[in-house]
Scaffold this active site. Structure first.
Site, PDB file in Angstrom:
ATOM      1  N   ASP A 205       0.796  -1.196   0.168  1.00  0.00           N
ATOM      2  CA  ASP A 205      -0.005   0.045  -0.009  1.00  0.00           C
ATOM      3  C   ASP A 205       0.920   1.318   0.074  1.00  0.00           C
ATOM      4  OD1 ASP A 205       0.139   1.041   2.951  1.00  0.00           O
ATOM      5  OD2 ASP A 205       0.033  -1.064   2.992  1.00  0.00           O
ATOM      6  N   ASP A 207       0.745   3.730   2.566  1.00  0.00           N
ATOM      7  CA  ASP A 207       0.614   4.061   3.772  1.00  0.00           C
ATOM      8  C   ASP A 207      -0.571   5.287   3.573  1.00  0.00           C
ATOM      9  OD1 ASP A 207       1.644   3.671   6.216  1.00  0.00           O
ATOM     10  OD2 ASP A 207       2.450   5.709   6.091  1.00  0.00           O
TER      11      ASP A 207
END
Length: 288
Positions: A205, A207
């Site tokens: 991802d 973040d």
């Protein structure tokens, strides 16, 4: 011998034979799980589930010292650390594999050394991962058609919660590339144990700093981890023979990290600590 620290998606390899789980005791407590011994195309391998096979251990409750000690006792010389991370760099999109070469350690509660009162040692961490091992992985991955990014800075956070937005932006201002919870003190302990250590960081991802990722959910992370799992397995299979056939391994500087690191004079060294270090520092103390 190669030791692989990671999840179940890694050690479920097609072609892995002669497998058996074995409990390896450590004077530093219990490792995360038993070790899985096996062979891939004749090459011996040891797997350690970092969080346990049922993922019962959070990053801040893992016994990192016992894990590294157990792998050393099992005969492991080269560690491949495979872990999920968040990206702090726009160029490192989810699905990217990064071969880490630097860390900023922000963990606070973990036992980060095998040494201490009664026996003091200071190992160099200027280059915290094995450049020889990372280079082999990068070349082998390329030959197999698997793209990896060679080099990146990993911000190690305590966890188990994800970052606040302010923290995420702070780490980006430090030019960190990825963020994770498990490579520290793992890399430091591997260096103290004179083991070659390479970190394969799988981006799951962006973040919370990214405008499209304001909230990182566990469902999002698991989905990307599952998508990465097959690539990770193919990567492991591609690099095993290259590592096993590396004639330069025995001369790698990682394997001599303690050579001038122990400061305490022999007459003042705690014999109990020396006993505990029979595997980790046996080369220095003449026991292994």
């Amino acid at each position: 011998m190669i030791g692989i620290i990671g999840g179940s998606g890694v050690y479920h390899l097609d072609g892995l034979t002669d497998t058996h789980w074995e409990k390896v005791s450590s004077p530093f407590g219990s490792p995360s799980d038993d070790l899985l011994f096996g062979r891939f195309n004749g090459h011996p391998i040891v797997f350690l589930p970092r969080h346990g096979r049922d993922h019962r251990l959070s990053p801040d409750s893992i016994n990192y010292r016992a894990n590294i000690d157990a792998l050393k006792r099992a005969g492991v010389t080269d560690i491949l650390s495979i872990s999920a991370v968040g990206s702090l760099n726009e160029r490192l999109a989810p699905g990217t594999f990064v071969l880490i070469d630097q860390y900023i350690d922000r963990t606070v509660t973990r036992d980060r050394s095998f040494f201490g009162k009664g026996l003091v040692a200071h190992v160099s961490m200027a280059h915290p991962t094995c450049r020889r091992l990372s280079g082999i992985i990068h070349r082998a991955a390329g030959e197999a058609g698997i793209q990896t990014v060679l080099g990146g800075t990993y911000l190690a956070m305590e966890g188990p919660q994800f970052s606040t937005l302010a923290e995420s932006e702070l780490y980006r201002s430090w030019h960190c590339d990825v963020i994770g919870m498990t490579n520290m003190p793992e890399a430091k302990l591997a260096r103290e144990a004179e083991m070659c250590y390479a970190s394969i960081a799988m981006v799951t991802d962006y973040d919370c700093w990214h405008p499209d990722h304001e909230q990182v959910t566990i469902e999002q992370v698991i989905k990307t981890v599952q998508a990465n799992a097959e690539t990770a397995r193919q990567l492991v299979k591609a690099i095993i023979p290259h590592i096993q056939n590396d004639a330069s391994a025995s001369a790698c500087s990682c394997r001599f990290a303690l050579e001038n690191a122990i400061i305490t004079p022999p007459e003042h060294r705690d014999p109990e600590i020396i006993r505990q270090l029979d595997a980790v520092a046996g080369r220095i103390f003449g026991k292994r």
